[in-house]
Design an enzyme around this catalytic site. Structure first.
Site, PDB file in Angstrom:
ATOM      1  N   TYR A 155     -35.108 138.539  35.001  1.00  0.00           N
ATOM      2  CA  TYR A 155     -35.872 137.407  35.529  1.00  0.00           C
ATOM      3  C   TYR A 155     -36.113 136.372  34.425  1.00  0.00           C
ATOM      4  CZ  TYR A 155     -39.677 134.771  37.674  1.00  0.00           C
ATOM      5  OH  TYR A 155     -40.470 133.761  38.163  1.00  0.00           O
ATOM      6  N   LYS A 159     -34.847 132.368  34.110  1.00  0.00           N
ATOM      7  CA  LYS A 159     -35.758 131.230  33.987  1.00  0.00           C
ATOM      8  C   LYS A 159     -35.529 130.462  32.685  1.00  0.00           C
ATOM      9  CE  LYS A 159     -37.573 131.704  38.006  1.00  0.00           C
ATOM     10  NZ  LYS A 159     -37.453 130.663  39.033  1.00  0.00           N
TER      11      LYS A 159
END
Length: 185
Positions: A155, A159
């Protein structure tokens, strides 16, 4: 409070969560709002919620990782509202797990939706905004895109990619009348 009465806003991942709240807030400011999500039932509810605030809303089933799907959705936005002023690329997924637990398929899914989805959406949005000579693109990154976090490596990587991509595209279109920024909730 700004008046966005003549503005058209497009928000991905707006069937629920942060995306739905973003869409509602734009509607409260007077913008016409088009929302996209994969879940048609969530979209129907979100459209009703936006309209309950007096906003004009359009729900579109679209897949952020499919360029033709995004082009079709954005053409519907333009044919309905006449233009595209603001795009919020918010669609995303999260996964939790240690490096031992994360499988390559988990990595691919997170990177595809969170990073490729922003790329594909931005590409399709710029195809409309560049000929207009104006627009604003807002990419949802995350505080996780600014620092490492245990058990969120895929994740976090996705990002970080959104922030780097946003910085690069902002420079690429700097002279076109289009702004590109990232937010990091």
């Amino acid at each position: 409070m700004s008046n966005l009465k003549d503005q058209v806003v497009f928000v991905t991942g707006a069937g629920g969560g942060i995306g739905k709240i973003i869409a509602i807030e734009f509607a409260k400011l007077g913008a016409s709002v088009a929302i996209a999500d994969l879940n048609e039932e969530l979209l129907k509810t979100a459209v009703k919620d936006i309209e309950s605030y007096g906003g004009q809303a359009l729900g579109l089933v679209a897949n952020v990782i499919d360029l033709e799907s995004m082009r079709a959705a954005l053409q519907k936005v333009v044919s309905t509202f006449g233009r595209l002023d603001v795009a919020v690329n918010n669609a995303g997924v999260v996964g939790i797990g240690s490096i031992e637990e994360i499988e390559p398929a988990d990595w691919d899914k997170i990177m595809s939706v969170n990073s490729k989805g922003v790329f594909v959406s931005t590409k399709a949005e710029l195809e409309i905004m560049k000929p207009q000579g104006s627009g604003a693109i807002i990419n949802s990154a995350s505080i996780a895109g600014k620092m490492g976090m245990a058990h969120l490596s895929h994740y976090v990587a996705s990002k970080f990619a959104v922030i780097g991509f946003t910085n690069s595209i902002a420079k690429e279109v700097a002279t076109t009348g289009i702004t590109v920024n990232a937010i990091c909730p």
